[in-house]
Design an enzyme around this catalytic site. Sequence first.
Site, PDB file in Angstrom:
ATOM      1  N   GLU A 113      -5.042   4.402  -5.270  1.00 46.80           N
ATOM      2  CA  GLU A 113      -6.042   3.706  -6.088  1.00 46.80           C
ATOM      3  C   GLU A 113      -6.374   4.507  -7.339  1.00 46.80           C
ATOM      4  OE1 GLU A 113      -8.660   1.322  -2.773  1.00 46.80           O
ATOM      5  OE2 GLU A 113      -8.644   3.504  -2.658  1.00 46.80           O
ATOM      6  N   GLU A 133      -5.196   2.712   5.160  1.00 43.69           N
ATOM      7  CA  GLU A 133      -6.575   2.619   5.650  1.00 43.69           C
ATOM      8  C   GLU A 133      -6.746   1.740   6.883  1.00 43.69           C
ATOM      9  OE1 GLU A 133      -7.198   3.476   1.175  1.00 43.69           O
ATOM     10  OE2 GLU A 133      -5.739   2.453   2.451  1.00 43.69           O
TER      11      GLU A 133
END
Length: 257
Positions: A113, A133
């Site tokens: 990210e 995640e």
Amino acid sequence: MSEPVRLDIASGIATITLARPEKLNALDDVMVSLLGRFADAIDTDRSVRAVILTAEGKAFCAGGDIVAWGGLSPLEMGQGWVRSGHRVFDKLARMKPPVIAAMNGHALGGGLELAVTADIRICEVQAKIGLPETGLGMIPGWSGTQRLVRRLGGQVARRLALSGEIVTAEQALTLGIVDQVVEKGGALAAAQAMAERICRRGPVANLIVKQLINAAEGEDSGAVMEALASSLISYTDDVKEGVAAFQQKRTPTYRGE
């Protein structure tokens, strides 16, 4: 003790370096705060024409440090950790100069990210890239379901986030996640060469081009439109007349010019 993130500026190029290699440059509160502070500093420094985002050690960034967020309450997670990361990553993505990520190693979760806040991504061949995640019962919370979709495409974000697949640098190149793959140890030099090339271009042209592309992606489009419109209208005689009339305490006479 040295800071876990450094900022160096030389010859028009700002280099932000994650410097916590013993933790694979996993991001904690201090690092996120420093990234935000450096983004602000760069945005007000008119000498900077290009930015390199890189790291020390064998990883670019292993994501958010589980020690930093693992024990947070739901409110602390959503309104603290995630919102803080979003504010800082937005600053990085919207910095005025073009940003090049020199991905010296793995970019996982929040590390990917972070890399996607850059305009150009150069990745070393040994790096692994992904959004793991969901394997922890968590979601990519620092724009992995938002900016990644806008910049890389929804199908790429789905593939990485839903399956947790970890891809190689060459696969990332094919998927459009990175722009260039270089040999091990070569990312920073390649980013430096790209930054120098950018610095030879018209700085105002690059500024406007980046803002227009960001707006096309939905990146702060309202602010971009108003910034460009305000720059344009400031050239008009009407603005000069309005300012002069205010200073002279008289009624302005506008001619629509």
